[in-house]
Scaffold this active site. Sequence first.
Site, mmCIF file in Angstrom:
data_model
loop_
_atom_site.group_PDB
_atom_site.id
_atom_site.type_symbol
_atom_site.label_atom_id
_atom_site.label_comp_id
_atom_site.label_asym_id
_atom_site.label_seq_id
_atom_site.Cartn_x
_atom_site.Cartn_y
_atom_site.Cartn_z
ATOM 1 N N LYS A 24 0.807 -1.214 0.000
ATOM 2 C CA LYS A 24 0.000 0.000 0.000
ATOM 3 C C LYS A 24 0.845 1.271 0.000
ATOM 4 C CE LYS A 24 -1.169 1.424 3.922
ATOM 5 N NZ LYS A 24 -1.727 1.576 5.272
ATOM 6 N N THR A 25 1.805 1.323 0.894
ATOM 7 C CA THR A 25 2.614 2.533 1.005
ATOM 8 C C THR A 25 3.365 2.793 -0.290
ATOM 9 O OG1 THR A 25 2.913 1.924 3.297
ATOM 10 C CG2 THR A 25 4.246 3.727 2.488
ATOM 11 N N GLN A 57 -8.802 -3.696 9.099
ATOM 12 C CA GLN A 57 -7.805 -3.146 10.010
ATOM 13 C C GLN A 57 -8.327 -1.923 10.751
ATOM 14 O OE1 GLN A 57 -3.599 -3.115 8.670
ATOM 15 N NE2 GLN A 57 -4.409 -3.874 6.734
ATOM 16 N N ASP A 113 -4.703 8.194 3.604
ATOM 17 C CA ASP A 113 -4.314 6.839 3.996
ATOM 18 C C ASP A 113 -5.153 6.395 5.203
ATOM 19 O OD1 ASP A 113 -2.959 4.516 4.007
ATOM 20 O OD2 ASP A 113 -1.068 5.308 4.751
ATOM 21 N N GLU A 114 -5.244 5.101 5.427
ATOM 22 C CA GLU A 114 -5.976 4.557 6.585
ATOM 23 C C GLU A 114 -7.401 5.124 6.665
ATOM 24 O OE1 GLU A 114 -4.480 2.243 8.001
ATOM 25 O OE2 GLU A 114 -2.367 2.683 8.403
ATOM 26 N N ARG A 160 1.482 -8.303 10.971
ATOM 27 C CA ARG A 160 2.718 -7.502 11.019
ATOM 28 C C ARG A 160 3.939 -8.373 10.767
ATOM 29 N NH1 ARG A 160 0.831 -3.572 9.442
ATOM 30 N NH2 ARG A 160 -0.962 -4.939 9.214
#
Length: 844
Positions: free
Chosen positions: A68-69, A314, A256-257, A676
């Site tokens: 994603k980043t 998430q 984002d998020e 993670r």
Amino acid sequence: MITPLHAESAPATAGRSATPIILDSNGYAGTGSAQQSPLLDGLNPQQKEAVEYRGQALLIIAGAGSGKTSVLTRRVASLLETRDAWPSQILAITFTNKAAAEMRERVHAILGQASDGMWISTFHSSCVRILRREAEKIGLSSTFSIYDSADSKVTLKRIIKGLDADTYGFTPGSAGAKISKLKNELADADSYARNANMSDPQEVMFVEIFRQYSARLRAASALDFDDLIGETVYLFRAFPKVAALYRRRFRHLLVDEYQDTNHAQYALVHELTRPVTAELAQEMEDDGVHVRNLRDGSGAIPGASLTVVGDSDQSIYAFRGADTRNISGFERDYPGAKVILLEQNYRSTQNILSAANAVIGHNFDRTDKKLWSAGGDGEKIVGFTAYSGHDEAQFVSDEIQVLHAAGMAYRDMAVFYRTNAQTRALEEILVRSATPYRVVGGTKFYERAEIKDALAYLIAVANPVDELALRRILNTPKRGIGPATETALSSFADDNELTFRQAMRNCAALGLGPKVTGTILKLAELLDAAALLLVPTSVTDDGVPVGGSNVSDVLEFLLGGSGLLAVLRGSRDPQDEVRAENIEELVAQTKDFNKENPDGGLVDFLTQVSLVAAADDLDDASGTVSLMTLHTAKGLEYEAVFLTGVEEGLLPHQMSANEPGGPAEERRLFYVGITRARKRLYLSLAMTRAQFGDINVAMPSRYLQEIPAELIDWKQSPGMANSRGGTQPRALNARRDGGFGGFGNSLTSSSDGYGGRSGYGTSAKPAGLPPGKPKTEWANKITGTVRDNGSLELAAGDRIRHHDFGEGRVNQVTGEGTKRIAHVQFDTAGAKKLLIKIAPIEKI
DNA sequence: TCCGGCAAGATTTTT
DNA sequence: TCTTGCCGGA
């Protein structure tokens, strides 16, 4: 489609950007003439599309670890490369400063200077930036204070006390939570009162608390975290011309998020992406604002393009007002939006992903999404059931040593937990085994009392009407001004419509004792003098003021004048020594700030300090194991992850049980933790856990049973821990009531025994203990006395006796001073590294 | 006003 | 277990 920008609309960068940005200075040499932009190298088709899509609205559903980043940064770079945007037209919003910094860095690495001028920051930082600029429009000083939750609490406490509202069951915490919730819905005291049931005395009281709270903040020219967003939305709605300026400026918004945005943030995004009407655009043009090339056929400026990235699996901030409907309703909110799904995971092994998928699959009401990896199954997940929290910590510590010995760097390992309280046991063991670690978040530097004191002096200078800051420093350090005087000053101010600061200056009129009066005047003078220091001494030809003192000068002046630092240094209390050091650290930080921000003023420093988050001080370069809560872990990844405390009551947490959607949110939290991990995942739990000083029985988490048994390799399953518990005397047996019976068995199916292994939680195994030393002695004594072996001389070859591990031989001593470490081969417990200063050892 | 002593309460997660 | 708040004495 976005109207492409023409060169004439270009800001100052136009000259340099006359040719498309060439990337070959950044490792893309040789591909310059290829058909495909190097920005797309190594991307899968969905990722490519996400980078290249041009349109009004784009939703990227990005599963954990789906790159994603990378996609987001490349998308930004691509917008610039294709000249769909100039840097100043881009606003990218992340959740933490850390994420913002990382993104800025990565874009800079691709584009170099061409990235200057973009806004990449958090919601809160962006809003502060806008609000400071437009403050007077909404009746604030541009040096307004930012209240953190502790400041809000203090304020609420005073209000509740003044209203005797505690008799209605209000606490600062409960009232604060409710106010915050309302503000996240963009409600204020008045709008709430209109819909409230005012025949309920408790509601009436709450409205009064809310009103007073808002009034106090306003009087102090202060905003709390929620206000930062809410007031910006208000600003845009109340001042269309102001909004139009920002809508004109930011043509590309990336968030984002997105799953963690609350309603206020959603509204802010909406405000920023609305079109500017033809009339307003005309008005702007008449005012000399350059907008012509942005206007469409009808004369209006179309709304900015919006890209949001998120993953509703998430979403872990519902407790803070996050609403996943923002993401699920995106296509409705932005008709014609493009949706791209990223499901391929580049981070974790398939075993870890299968576990994650299985867990999250138990949440109903979600769009099914299956993460997959092309990277192979990898190692099994390791499970371990410890007897106590300390035992669990020992397992983690031992396992970290095993990984480290096998070549994994400490910085690639992380330990996660649900609550901050769990760090204690972990830290104790890690210190003992001389494992370098750092706690990310936890008790934050800027939340320490002495730091808040020092900062309050600075705030009082920057924002003289901030009563909270003034009252905090009024008697810090102790100067004989008690609560009685404080209240007198406060009501004197209220009665005469003065600010607290003015009341201090005029305190002679209060008829207090001459000594107290003098003290108050002296403090007021100190603050005035500090404010004068900040005034520029001259102005350059361009009208830029210069010569005012910088932040560190002012801080040092205040510390000297108030005696805050001197008092701490002169104290007998050893803790005050630490406090003095902390303040010196703060001084050092202001000096760093001066260096990094030569143009930054006091207010800039205070803003930065107010908005730092737990994850922000994470320093990847340090060679240490990271300890953090599951919440701060979001967005990070590690080679090896230890997820501790996987117990009922902890994960899911007790407090979430009654909340609607609580267990589902806790499951997502567990999911975030699992995903993670890149290669190794350890799930551990304890059968008993110390809490509030006594010991409670803990049960394995329900989520453990959602992971297919064949994915977990139990080094010690709940069932095993249970069955062996009966054969050895243990301190906690007496407290146990057989509650483990039915549990372990469902989980033991995959266990493959533990006998052959050594080095796992040696101290947990009764068999590994020195004879004649029953477990009762050590079960919980690790928290005991503080030892100091500072003077103990050890050399290779010495024999020692350790309280837990028995006798052993010293192989080597490394380190110096208090950090000397003995590498010991124990006769029964294996090899250990011990910090000599504090290990429970003696020479024999 | 300050300080020591004792009792009570607290812990979910965070910008 | 640790911190906070309240009380009484100086």
